[in-house]
Design an enzyme around this catalytic site. Structure first.
Site, mmCIF file in Angstrom:
data_model
loop_
_atom_site.group_PDB
_atom_site.id
_atom_site.type_symbol
_atom_site.label_atom_id
_atom_site.label_comp_id
_atom_site.label_asym_id
_atom_site.label_seq_id
_atom_site.Cartn_x
_atom_site.Cartn_y
_atom_site.Cartn_z
ATOM 1 N N VAL A 15 1.729 -90.234 80.770
ATOM 2 C CA VAL A 15 1.523 -89.069 81.638
ATOM 3 C C VAL A 15 0.247 -88.321 81.260
ATOM 4 O O VAL A 15 -0.580 -87.997 82.113
ATOM 5 C CB VAL A 15 2.748 -88.121 81.546
ATOM 6 C CG1 VAL A 15 2.451 -86.762 82.162
ATOM 7 C CG2 VAL A 15 3.944 -88.760 82.244
ATOM 8 N N ASP A 33 -3.457 -85.534 70.390
ATOM 9 C CA ASP A 33 -2.276 -86.359 70.122
ATOM 10 C C ASP A 33 -2.112 -86.492 68.609
ATOM 11 O O ASP A 33 -3.103 -86.583 67.881
ATOM 12 C CB ASP A 33 -2.449 -87.752 70.752
ATOM 13 C CG ASP A 33 -1.116 -88.452 70.984
ATOM 14 O OD1 ASP A 33 -0.754 -88.680 72.155
ATOM 15 O OD2 ASP A 33 -0.421 -88.769 69.988
ATOM 16 N N THR A 100 10.336 -86.790 76.066
ATOM 17 C CA THR A 100 11.635 -86.088 76.025
ATOM 18 C C THR A 100 12.733 -87.161 76.063
ATOM 19 O O THR A 100 13.320 -87.407 77.108
ATOM 20 C CB THR A 100 11.785 -85.108 77.203
ATOM 21 O OG1 THR A 100 11.312 -85.747 78.398
ATOM 22 C CG2 THR A 100 11.021 -83.833 76.988
ATOM 23 N N THR A 135 9.654 -84.014 81.367
ATOM 24 C CA THR A 135 10.900 -83.867 82.130
ATOM 25 C C THR A 135 11.971 -83.250 81.228
ATOM 26 O O THR A 135 12.194 -83.727 80.115
ATOM 27 C CB THR A 135 11.379 -85.244 82.626
ATOM 28 O OG1 THR A 135 10.289 -85.874 83.285
ATOM 29 C CG2 THR A 135 12.551 -85.114 83.568
ATOM 30 N N CYS A 275 12.622 -92.673 81.988
ATOM 31 C CA CYS A 275 12.784 -91.645 83.029
ATOM 32 C C CYS A 275 14.157 -91.764 83.680
ATOM 33 O O CYS A 275 15.052 -90.993 83.366
ATOM 34 C CB CYS A 275 11.685 -91.778 84.079
ATOM 35 S SG CYS A 275 10.078 -91.286 83.439
ATOM 36 N N ARG A 346 9.621 -99.684 76.243
ATOM 37 C CA ARG A 346 10.548 -98.692 75.704
ATOM 38 C C ARG A 346 11.798 -98.595 76.570
ATOM 39 O O ARG A 346 11.714 -98.520 77.788
ATOM 40 C CB ARG A 346 9.849 -97.325 75.612
ATOM 41 C CG ARG A 346 8.778 -97.317 74.524
ATOM 42 C CD ARG A 346 7.972 -96.072 74.575
ATOM 43 N NE ARG A 346 7.385 -95.887 75.882
ATOM 44 C CZ ARG A 346 6.849 -94.743 76.290
ATOM 45 N NH1 ARG A 346 6.851 -93.699 75.499
ATOM 46 N NH2 ARG A 346 6.323 -94.651 77.486
HETATM 47 N N1 LIG Z 1 6.032 -92.434 81.828
HETATM 48 C C1 LIG Z 1 6.442 -92.047 83.010
HETATM 49 O O1 LIG Z 1 6.550 -92.818 83.917
HETATM 50 C C2 LIG Z 1 6.780 -90.616 83.286
HETATM 51 C C3 LIG Z 1 6.761 -90.170 84.608
HETATM 52 C C4 LIG Z 1 7.064 -88.847 84.870
HETATM 53 C C5 LIG Z 1 7.403 -87.996 83.817
HETATM 54 N N2 LIG Z 1 7.439 -88.481 82.540
HETATM 55 C C6 LIG Z 1 7.792 -87.547 81.487
HETATM 56 O O2 LIG Z 1 6.579 -87.172 80.837
HETATM 57 C C7 LIG Z 1 6.798 -86.969 79.443
HETATM 58 C C8 LIG Z 1 5.868 -87.832 78.647
HETATM 59 O O3 LIG Z 1 6.162 -89.185 78.887
HETATM 60 P P1 LIG Z 1 5.163 -90.369 78.538
HETATM 61 O O4 LIG Z 1 5.720 -91.581 79.181
HETATM 62 O O5 LIG Z 1 3.771 -89.983 78.831
HETATM 63 O O6 LIG Z 1 5.353 -90.461 76.969
HETATM 64 P P2 LIG Z 1 4.504 -91.355 75.965
HETATM 65 O O7 LIG Z 1 5.404 -91.714 74.866
HETATM 66 O O8 LIG Z 1 3.774 -92.425 76.714
HETATM 67 O O9 LIG Z 1 3.380 -90.373 75.418
HETATM 68 C C9 LIG Z 1 3.623 -89.271 74.693
HETATM 69 C C10 LIG Z 1 2.474 -89.022 73.737
HETATM 70 O O10 LIG Z 1 2.743 -87.789 73.092
HETATM 71 C C11 LIG Z 1 2.388 -87.915 71.723
HETATM 72 N N3 LIG Z 1 3.118 -86.901 70.979
HETATM 73 C C12 LIG Z 1 4.411 -86.881 70.604
HETATM 74 N N4 LIG Z 1 4.706 -85.735 69.982
HETATM 75 C C13 LIG Z 1 3.563 -85.008 69.951
HETATM 76 C C14 LIG Z 1 3.224 -83.734 69.439
HETATM 77 N N5 LIG Z 1 4.128 -82.970 68.835
HETATM 78 N N6 LIG Z 1 1.956 -83.306 69.586
HETATM 79 C C15 LIG Z 1 1.022 -84.088 70.180
HETATM 80 N N7 LIG Z 1 1.283 -85.290 70.688
HETATM 81 C C16 LIG Z 1 2.546 -85.758 70.585
HETATM 82 C C17 LIG Z 1 2.722 -89.342 71.362
HETATM 83 O O11 LIG Z 1 2.000 -89.767 70.234
HETATM 84 C C18 LIG Z 1 2.337 -90.092 72.655
HETATM 85 O O12 LIG Z 1 1.005 -90.552 72.599
HETATM 86 C C19 LIG Z 1 8.283 -87.238 79.217
HETATM 87 O O13 LIG Z 1 8.996 -86.045 79.342
HETATM 88 C C20 LIG Z 1 8.641 -88.144 80.382
HETATM 89 O O14 LIG Z 1 10.012 -88.061 80.718
HETATM 90 C C21 LIG Z 1 7.122 -89.762 82.251
#
Ligand SMILES: NC(=O)c1ccc[n+]([C@@H]2O[C@H](COP(=O)([O-])OP(=O)(O)OC[C@H]3O[C@@H](n4cnc5c(N)ncnc54)[C@H](O)[C@@H]3O)[C@@H](O)[C@H]2O)c1
Length: 435
Positions: A15, A33, A100, A135, A275, A346
């Site tokens: 995201v 990050d 999350t 989310t 998700c 994942r």
């Molecule tokens: N992937 C999807 O398709 C999608 C779509 C819509 C919403 N979301 C929501 O968006 C959010 C993020 O999902 P994602 O898929 O991008 O996750 P992800 O795991 O791909 O990325 C998260 C990033 O955050 C970093 N991170 C973790 N803790 C941290 C912190 N304390 N400080 C700084 N960086 C930190 C991690 O190292 C990682 O690079 C979630 O809530 C997910 O439910 C995801």
């Protein structure tokens, strides 16, 4: 040029990175990050999630030599990535896009969100806006995150700093519905901040925005979008179980029913990822805190979580019907990602199919051209290959509908007496079973 807005994006995953890249076409963005390997990969111009192409990423990257940007310099757009808190200390918009997940008992884990709030709290200044995109359940932003921002920063909510919530709707691997092309729901902690947050997103989201009346409405809207999908898939998964007992082809039934204008086109399958298979638990937990037991939401989850084992049992049944010896049978699994055409493994439910097939003492080969095989090994202890195997198999299970698999010539993969099981219902001919 937007010298007055400087954005920090916390969490550069599926995201955060596409969003950071998009904002970087108009503003100065610092991507933050905690994963240093991710930062160096991005600063070298590569995104291993494949959401942003190297060319597109490199077009916005601000090289190390040009950061920090000296005051008054004309360079006012671009993306710099860092793990250093100091690099985000002069930003005024903070967007949080951290994971999350749920724990083993499917309870929401807010740790990354609260840690990211601590990070932002440490650099928060008067007038700043913090926008959450992860989310969550309704109330998480104001009841769980804002207190952390207040206590770490010593600033007062809605007096010194403000908050927004704008859920992300991207679909990994989908090159058509990219972040700027998806209408974005926005919200703010006051009506004025709502307008400000909405204008902020409107400046880069070409599909437009929808300003929700409150943060809780925006949080609830996101979590029900995914819960609705989960429940609809659970319903067709139940239909698949029923029609398999009746020896009726579920896909044929869905195709026939789909000729009615208001029949929804959902397909049976495995529901993995972070998700659809996770978010309903966030809503369920909050409902339970209010004393309500969410029957439909949790029944949907149970149904979808049972599908891995069910697929395995169907594969074995189909093999037995063809007199194929199960013990030591060679089974090829096509695909281990949680969905098609992306490298994300994942929370993939293909591992449930594999675990159940192994219980029958079968030998499993996993072929997935999309994955990082080290990641599969690390995450699940499973060996996988990226090259099409040269052997022939007693059963081939198409578990993920990667486009590449649709071009495969199955006669080179199957023994004379063998089974092709199409979990995704994407193959046309020569199938012995599907959901
Ligand atoms: N992937 C999807 O398709 C999608 C779509 C819509 C919403 N979301 C929501 O968006 C959010 C993020 O999902 P994602 O898929 O991008 O996750 P992800 O795991 O791909 O990325 C998260 C990033 O955050 C970093 N991170 C973790 N803790 C941290 C912190 N304390 N400080 C700084 N960086 C930190 C991690 O190292 C990682 O690079 C979630 O809530 C997910 O439910 C995801």
């Amino acid at each position: 040029m937007n010298k007055e807005i400087k954005i920090a994006i916390i969490g550069l995953g599926y995201v955060g990175l596409p969003l950071a890249r998009l904002f970087a076409t108009k503003y100065t963005v610092v991507g933050f990050d905690i994963n240093k390997a991710r930062i160096s990969e991005l600063m070298s111009g590569t995104d291993t999630t494949l959401e942003v192409s190297d060319e597109v990423l490199q077009a916005v990257l601000i090289p190390n030599t040009q950061y920090p940007i000296p005051n008054g310099d004309s360079l006012t757009t671009g993306l710099y990535c860092s793990s250093n808190l100091h690099d985000i200390s002069d930003c005024n918009y903070y967007i949080i896009t951290v994971p999350t997940p749920v724990d083993k008992k499917n309870r929401p884990v807010l740790t990354p969100l609260l840690k990211a709030s601590e990070t932002v709290g440490a650099v928060l200044k008067k007038g700043d806006i913090v926008i959450y995109e992860s989310t969550v359940y309704p109330g998480a932003t104001e009841e769980d995150c804002v207190p952390v921002l207040e206590s770490v920063s010593g600033l007062k909510y809605n007096k010194d700093f403000y908050v927004g919530y704008s859920p992300e709707r991207i679909n990994p691997g989908d090159k058509e519905h990219t972040v700027e092309k998806i209408l974005k729901v926005t919200s703010g902690s006051t009506p004025e901040v709502g307008e400000k947050v909405n204008d902020f997103y409107k400046s880069v989201i070409t599909a437009g925005t929808y300003l929700a009346p409150t943060i809780k409405v925006a949080e609830a809207a996101k979590v029900i979008e995914n819960s609705q999908r989960d429940i609809n898939i659970a319903f067709v998964n139940e239909l698949a179980k029923i029609f398999n007992l009746m020896d009726i082809n579920t896909n044929d039934v869905l195709e026939a029913a789909g000729t009615k204008w208001n029949f929804l086109p959902f397909k049976p399958g495995l529901v993995g990822g972070h998700c659809i298979g996770v978010d309903p638990y966030y809503l369920a937990q909050k409902a339970q805190e209010y004393g309500y037991n969410p029957e439909i939401i949790l029944a949907g989850r149970r149904m979808n979580d049972s599908m891995g084992e069910y697929v395995a049992s169907q594969v074995i049944k189909t093999m037995i019907k063809k007199d194929i010896k199960i013990k030591d049978a060679e089974i090829l699994i096509l695909g281990i990602t949680f969905k098609e055409n992306c490298p994300d493994v994942r929370n993939t439910k293909v591992v449930d199919v594999i675990a159940a097939l192994k219980e029958y003492n079968t030998n499993i080969t996993i072929y997935d051209p999309w994955v990082n095989t080290d990641e599969v090994k690390q995450e699940y202890g499973l060996d996988s290959v990226k090259e099409i195997p040269k052997d022939k198999f007693d059963a081939v299970v198409l578990a993920v509908a990667h486009d590449k698999f649709k071009e495969l010539d199955f006669k080179y993969l199957r023994k004379d007496n063998s089974v092709i099981y199409d979990v995704k219902g994407v193959l046309n001919e020569g199938i012995d079973g599907n959901l």
